[in-house]
Design a protein around this motif. Structure first.
Motif, mmCIF file in Angstrom:
data_model
loop_
_atom_site.group_PDB
_atom_site.id
_atom_site.type_symbol
_atom_site.label_atom_id
_atom_site.label_comp_id
_atom_site.label_asym_id
_atom_site.label_seq_id
_atom_site.Cartn_x
_atom_site.Cartn_y
_atom_site.Cartn_z
ATOM 1 N N LEU A 222 0.838 -1.205 0.000
ATOM 2 C CA LEU A 222 0.000 0.000 0.000
ATOM 3 C C LEU A 222 0.868 1.248 0.000
ATOM 4 O O LEU A 222 1.871 1.314 0.714
ATOM 5 N N LYS A 223 0.472 2.229 -0.811
ATOM 6 C CA LYS A 223 1.204 3.505 -0.836
ATOM 7 C C LYS A 223 0.212 4.658 -0.753
ATOM 8 O O LYS A 223 -0.767 4.705 -1.498
ATOM 9 N N TRP A 224 0.497 5.595 0.156
ATOM 10 C CA TRP A 224 -0.345 6.770 0.374
ATOM 11 C C TRP A 224 0.374 7.991 -0.193
ATOM 12 O O TRP A 224 1.514 8.266 0.164
ATOM 13 N N ILE A 225 -0.285 8.731 -1.072
ATOM 14 C CA ILE A 225 0.300 9.946 -1.647
ATOM 15 C C ILE A 225 -0.523 11.157 -1.224
ATOM 16 O O ILE A 225 -1.745 11.169 -1.366
ATOM 17 N N GLU A 226 0.144 12.161 -0.695
ATOM 18 C CA GLU A 226 -0.478 13.427 -0.347
ATOM 19 C C GLU A 226 0.503 14.543 -0.700
ATOM 20 O O GLU A 226 1.577 14.267 -1.250
#
Length: 317
Positions: free
Chosen positions: A57-61
């Motif tokens: 899982l990868k979270w981009i903000e």
């Protein structure tokens, strides 16, 4: 009634979850909690923080600003520990490099029975180059990949991105349902009815109000929205200074002011739509008390002294 989670759970159970999903509606915290629950179900493990590292899982903000990166680097070179909870400044947009890193992550191989998940939050913060890069990924999705796009402003997303996504909209809770959830979370809480009215069907917003003493903040705001004879300039200055110290109280105050305007306009709409329209126009005039307080809050303390000099008679009966 089928909930958004039930809706997406069906596609997970049938193996048709792959591809891109656009999540709209609700507060930021609610979108985050929803997608955390969905990813927990997909990955078959209880995720406690969706933004933390996970191999699938990868979270981009919005990434850290250059100033923040320099500060972190300086601390590392000095041998100082980095506080994970520190409030570092961030860029105002998601860049093409951020999206490329996400696409690279999705291209990595995974086990045949697993998924790679990319989350972009909020997708409406992407700049033009980032949007174009994402569009290519949506047109040619990687095998066993899922892209979740959390959106707060649909008007800022390319129509071609919208058209390539399946959509889930988080709907407001009913008053009875929201009341039950608030009372379950905060059994000793008073003023629940007012909090429900201010929360607009959002449990996330209700929790922000409860956890930031928002009811007292709202009551203080109401006490300032009074005619000139009862107003203390020092109280207004003190209120603005207090609410602008913390980002959450600042945003809550913005919401409360808009809610107050909405309620006032709605009351006038019962009498006449023309009166309501005149009212909404009048609050933008410099001599209207609500308009002044709104301007006061929005610009924070920067215009504090100038405002009083410019509008010595800003309240009227």
């Amino acid at each position: 009634m089928e909930t958004p989670f039930d809706q997406i759970k069906k596609t997970i159970d049938t193996g048709r979850i792959g591809g891109s999903w656009l999540i709209t509606g609700g507060e930021i915290s609610e979108q985050k909690q929803f997608i955390q629950d969905v990813c927990s179900y997909i990955l078959k493990q209880d995720l406690t923080d969706i933004t933390s590292f996970h191999p699938d899982l990868k979270w981009i903000e919005c990434g850290l600003s250059e100033e923040a990166k320099k500060e972190i680097q300086k601390n590392i070179l000095a041998g100082k520990a980095i506080d994970e909870n520190a409030d570092f400044t961030r860029k105002q947009e998601i860049t093409v490099d951020d999206i490329r890193a996400g696409i690279q992550f999705l291209s990595l191989k995974t086990a045949p029975d697993k998924w790679r998940i990319l989350i972009i939050s909020p997708v409406d913060k992407m700049n033009e180059n980032a949007s174009n890069a994402l569009l290519k990924a949506l047109e040619e999705p990687a095998d066993r990949s899922i892209i979740f796009l959390l959106c707060h402003n649909m008007g800022r997303i390319l129509p071609t991105i919208k058209s390539r996504c399946r959509k889930i909209k988080l709907k407001p809770l009913s008053r009875p349902e929201l009341t039950r959830k608030i009372q379950a979370l905060y059994p000793d809480l008073t003023g629940v009815e007012t909090i429900v009215s201010l929360s607009e069907g959002s449990l996330g917003l209700a929790r922000q109000i409860c956890e930031n003493d928002g009811l007292a903040l709202y009551q203080k705001l109401l006490s300032l929205l009074q005619p000139a004879g009862t107003l203390s300039v020092d109280d207004v200055k003190s209120f603005v200074a207090d609410v602008t110290e913390q980002e959450e109280t600042f945003h809550l105050t913005q919401r409360f002011i808009l809610n107050w305007i909405y309620v006032k306009a709605k009351e006038m709409l019962v009498i006449s739509p023309f009166i309501a329209e005149d009212y909404l126009i009048s609050i933008n005039k410099p001599n209207h008390y609500s308009g002044i307080l709104i301007e006061f809050i929005w610009i924070k303390n920067r215009f504090c002294k100038v405002l009083f000099l410019r509008y010595p008679r800003f309240f009227h009966d």
